[in-house]
Scaffold this motif. Structure first.
Motif, PDB file in Angstrom:
ATOM      1  N   VAL A  90       1.170  -1.282  -0.266  1.00 36.82           N
ATOM      2  CA  VAL A  90       0.185  -0.237   0.376  1.00 36.82           C
ATOM      3  C   VAL A  90       0.898   0.956  -0.137  1.00 36.82           C
ATOM      4  CG1 VAL A  90      -1.698   0.855   0.979  1.00 36.82           C
ATOM      5  CG2 VAL A  90      -1.888  -0.801   1.854  1.00 36.82           C
ATOM      6  N   THR A  91       0.939   2.059  -1.331  1.00 38.18           N
ATOM      7  CA  THR A  91       1.507   3.099  -0.684  1.00 38.18           C
ATOM      8  C   THR A  91       0.906   4.476  -1.399  1.00 38.18           C
ATOM      9  OG1 THR A  91       2.660   1.864  -2.515  1.00 38.18           O
ATOM     10  CG2 THR A  91       3.816   4.276  -2.702  1.00 38.18           C
ATOM     11  N   TYR A  92       1.085   5.713  -0.376  1.00 38.28           N
ATOM     12  CA  TYR A  92       0.762   7.122  -0.377  1.00 38.28           C
ATOM     13  C   TYR A  92       1.686   7.871  -0.948  1.00 38.28           C
ATOM     14  CZ  TYR A  92      -0.974  11.159   1.661  1.00 38.28           C
ATOM     15  OH  TYR A  92      -0.903  12.913   2.098  1.00 38.28           O
ATOM     16  N   SER A  93       1.329   8.779  -1.564  1.00 43.31           N
ATOM     17  CA  SER A  93       2.223   9.371  -2.170  1.00 43.31           C
ATOM     18  C   SER A  93       1.443  11.119  -2.394  1.00 43.31           C
ATOM     19  CB  SER A  93       2.583   9.271  -3.561  1.00 43.31           C
ATOM     20  OG  SER A  93       1.177   9.283  -4.457  1.00 43.31           O
ATOM     21  N   ASP A  94       2.374  11.975  -1.493  1.00 45.25           N
ATOM     22  CA  ASP A  94       1.619  13.565  -1.789  1.00 45.25           C
ATOM     23  C   ASP A  94       2.953  14.237  -2.810  1.00 45.25           C
ATOM     24  OD1 ASP A  94       0.819  16.156  -0.928  1.00 45.25           O
ATOM     25  OD2 ASP A  94       0.989  15.849   0.731  1.00 45.25           O
ATOM     26  N   ASN A  95       2.141  15.411  -3.034  1.00 43.70           N
ATOM     27  CA  ASN A  95       3.328  15.504  -4.268  1.00 43.70           C
ATOM     28  C   ASN A  95       2.584  17.133  -4.431  1.00 43.70           C
ATOM     29  OD1 ASN A  95       4.743  13.332  -4.645  1.00 43.70           O
ATOM     30  ND2 ASN A  95       2.752  12.835  -6.838  1.00 43.70           N
ATOM     31  N   GLU A  96       3.727  18.101  -4.934  1.00 42.24           N
ATOM     32  CA  GLU A  96       3.478  19.330  -5.244  1.00 42.24           C
ATOM     33  C   GLU A  96       4.319  19.648  -6.339  1.00 42.24           C
ATOM     34  OE1 GLU A  96       4.479  21.707  -2.256  1.00 42.24           O
ATOM     35  OE2 GLU A  96       2.910  21.388  -1.280  1.00 42.24           O
ATOM     36  N   ALA A  97       3.460  20.219  -7.223  1.00 37.03           N
ATOM     37  CA  ALA A  97       4.415  20.439  -9.018  1.00 37.03           C
ATOM     38  C   ALA A  97       3.869  21.736  -9.263  1.00 37.03           C
ATOM     39  CB  ALA A  97       3.618  19.384 -10.167  1.00 37.03           C
ATOM     40  N   VAL A 106       0.873  26.573  -7.682  1.00 37.17           N
ATOM     41  CA  VAL A 106       1.394  25.806  -7.525  1.00 37.17           C
ATOM     42  C   VAL A 106       0.123  24.113  -6.485  1.00 37.17           C
ATOM     43  CG1 VAL A 106       2.147  24.178  -5.769  1.00 37.17           C
ATOM     44  CG2 VAL A 106       3.631  26.146  -6.111  1.00 37.17           C
ATOM     45  N   ARG A 107      -0.103  23.135  -7.569  1.00 37.82           N
ATOM     46  CA  ARG A 107      -0.161  22.280  -7.375  1.00 37.82           C
ATOM     47  C   ARG A 107      -0.055  20.944  -6.600  1.00 37.82           C
ATOM     48  NH1 ARG A 107      -4.360  22.066 -12.457  1.00 37.82           N
ATOM     49  NH2 ARG A 107      -5.321  24.216 -12.374  1.00 37.82           N
ATOM     50  N   SER A 108      -1.148  20.715  -5.585  1.00 36.38           N
ATOM     51  CA  SER A 108      -0.742  18.899  -4.839  1.00 36.38           C
ATOM     52  C   SER A 108      -1.609  18.030  -4.794  1.00 36.38           C
ATOM     53  CB  SER A 108      -0.556  19.588  -2.984  1.00 36.38           C
ATOM     54  OG  SER A 108      -1.982  19.385  -2.996  1.00 36.38           O
ATOM     55  N   THR A 109      -1.450  16.861  -5.074  1.00 29.53           N
ATOM     56  CA  THR A 109      -2.398  16.125  -5.247  1.00 29.53           C
ATOM     57  C   THR A 109      -1.516  15.245  -4.096  1.00 29.53           C
ATOM     58  OG1 THR A 109      -0.441  14.725  -7.121  1.00 29.53           O
ATOM     59  CG2 THR A 109      -2.045  16.223  -7.552  1.00 29.53           C
TER      60      THR A 109
END
Length: 486
Positions: A90-97, A106-109
């Motif tokens: 199980v993988t959780y990812s938090d990204n900003e671009a 700036v958008r975060s996902t």
């Protein structure tokens, strides 16, 4: 000095003769007591052998090593079976671009996904390396079984030696105690005669010296008996109480050649070396097959799902893979040469084992003959010493022999009896040593009253490599628990 009259001389001789007769009577009574058969003895040689077989920690250790070798067959067999595995995450990812596409903003996902995968693989062809690995493990099991028999022979031979040592030392202690008792009586008689002027101080001193020597020999014999009892406790697993007379000697082949021929066919050292040669030959074949490509059937199936929404992907694949070495820096060639040299060493070890076993058989055969000859010589010595003792006794009664002459004759008879006790012990040790040299000293061949360990029982349970969750696997767990290994 006044001369004695005939009457006084006769009285003096009778007085001396009475003292000698008292001494001789004690000697004869002691010798008769020593030579009488002992009854109501409980522990037999077979009991001692059974005790050593049942209580030996060394045997238990080597049985465990054999069971470990049995498991090598299961391990090798697993290489011929499919290998099935799974994986999950199980993988959780938090990204900003920030990019031109986002208009410089700036958008975060955030995303959470899970995946589950299954894989299966089986070797279709590897040049026979896996199959030869099973054969190597089986030959190693057979070699380990022979090593276990070798340990068993040593344990049983040790028990024979312990049993005979306790018996012989017990008899020698009885002999020495009787000797001390008899000489003590003679010393008292000598002191009585000295007080009335029948003998000189020299006679008393001779008896005192002989008594001191007899006490020293008794102390040595008691020490030897204590050591023998300690060794018996170690070899048999319990204290030595009353020991019965040993049974008839085991039969032996008619000649050294016949004994050696039997040893060549059945001695565990030779049989074990033969299996080691087979192992080395198989290892050479495995090394030569290392350059052969390996063909595997491979399959995979996976599922990935986005836990934040209903997106997912799933799929599988089946394929055949082919792998093989091109260049490994000469490793495979070195391993092949190494296997060949180890095979040569194994053959040399087999030759050395056959020569050593043949020599041991010849030596053991000769020791049996030597022990028998020693007993016959001791019997002749005892008869001659007894005749001499009786003659000296009669002559001493007539005044023609001294107290020292009687003591010396009695000591020679006792020494001859002690020599025979030792010779009998040596004969039994040599006879059972010959059995061991021929590979015949085992609980099964001796038909001991024990539960003979079956080396194939555990092997038959693990040969097909049962899984831990199978019925047979659960039974094996119970077996190991009963052995106290879990």
């Amino acid at each position: 000095m006044a001369r004695m009259t005939k009457t006084e001389a006769a009285t003096d001789n009778r007085s001396k003769g009475a003292g000698v007769h008292r001494f001789v009577a004690g000697v004869v009574a002691g010798l008769l007591f020593f030579g009488a058969p002992v009854t109501a003895l409980s522990e037999t040689l077979a009991d001692a052998l059974a005790g050593s077989y049942t209580n030996s920690g060394l045997l238990e250790q080597n049985r465990a090593l054999l069971r470990a070798a049995d498991e090598d067959v299961a391990v090798a067999l697993s290489a011929l079976r499919p290998i099935i595995g799974w994986s999950a995450d199980v993988t959780y990812s938090d990204n900003e671009a920030r990019s031109l596409q986002t208009g410089g903003l700036v958008r975060s996902t955030q995303d959470t996904s899970g995946s589950l995968g299954l894989s299966a693989e089986i070797v279709l062809y590897d040049g026979g390396r896996s199959r030869m690995g099973v054969d190597i493990a089986k030959e190693s099991v057979l070699a380990t079984r022979q090593a276990l028999l070798g340990v068993e022979q040593n344990i049983l031979l040790q028990a024979v030696q312990a049993f005979m040592d306790v018996r012989s030392n017990t008899e020698i202690v009885a002999l020495r105690r009787n000797n001390v008792r008899v000489i003590t009586q003679e010393l008292r008689a000598a002191q009585d005669r000295f007080e009335v002027g029948e003998v000189t101080r020299t006679d008393v001193a001779l008896a005192e010296a002989r008594l001191a020597g007899a006490n020293a020999l008794l102390a040595q014999a008691e020490g030897d008996l204590a050591e023998a009892r300690a060794f018996y406790r170690f070899a048999v697993g319990r204290d030595a109480n009353a020991l019965a007379a040993p049974p008839a000697l085991p039969a032996r082949p008619a000649s050294v050649a016949a004994a050696q021929d039997l040893a060549m066919r059945s001695h565990p050292e030779i049989l074990g070396a033969q299996h080691e040669v087979a192992v080395s030959d198989l290892r050479v074949l495995v090394a030569k097959a290392a350059a052969i490509p390996t063909v595997r059937l491979q399959s995979r199936y996976g599922l990935t799902e986005d836990l934040d929404n209903s997106d997912y992907s799933r799929g599988g694949s089946v394929g055949i893979g082919l792998t093989g070495p091109i260049y490994q820096g000469g490793r495979n060639s070195a391993l092949e040469r190494q296997a060949i040299n180890r095979g040569t060493a194994a053959r040399s070890a087999l030759y050395e084992a056959t020569q050593r076993v043949a020599q041991n058989v010849s030596t053991a055969f000769a020791r049996v003959d030597v022990a028998r000859a020693a007993i016959e010589a001791s019997d002749r010595q005892i008869r001659a010493a007894r005749t001499a003792f009786e003659g000296v006794r009669e002559e001493a009664a007539l005044g023609a022999r001294t107290t020292l002459d009687v003591l010396n004759a009695e000591q020679e008879l006792l020494d001859a009896q002690a020599n025979r006790i030792t010779a009998v012990s040596n004969q039994y040790a040599a006879a059972y040593g010959l059995l061991a040299a021929m590979g015949q000293l085992t609980a099964q061949k001796l038909q001991l009253n024990v539960q003979v360990y079956d080396p194939g029982a555990y092997y038959n349970q693990v040969e097909r490599a049962p899984s831990k969750i199978s019925k047979q696997g659960r039974q094996l767990d119970q077996v190991l628990k009963s052995l106290g290994r879990e």
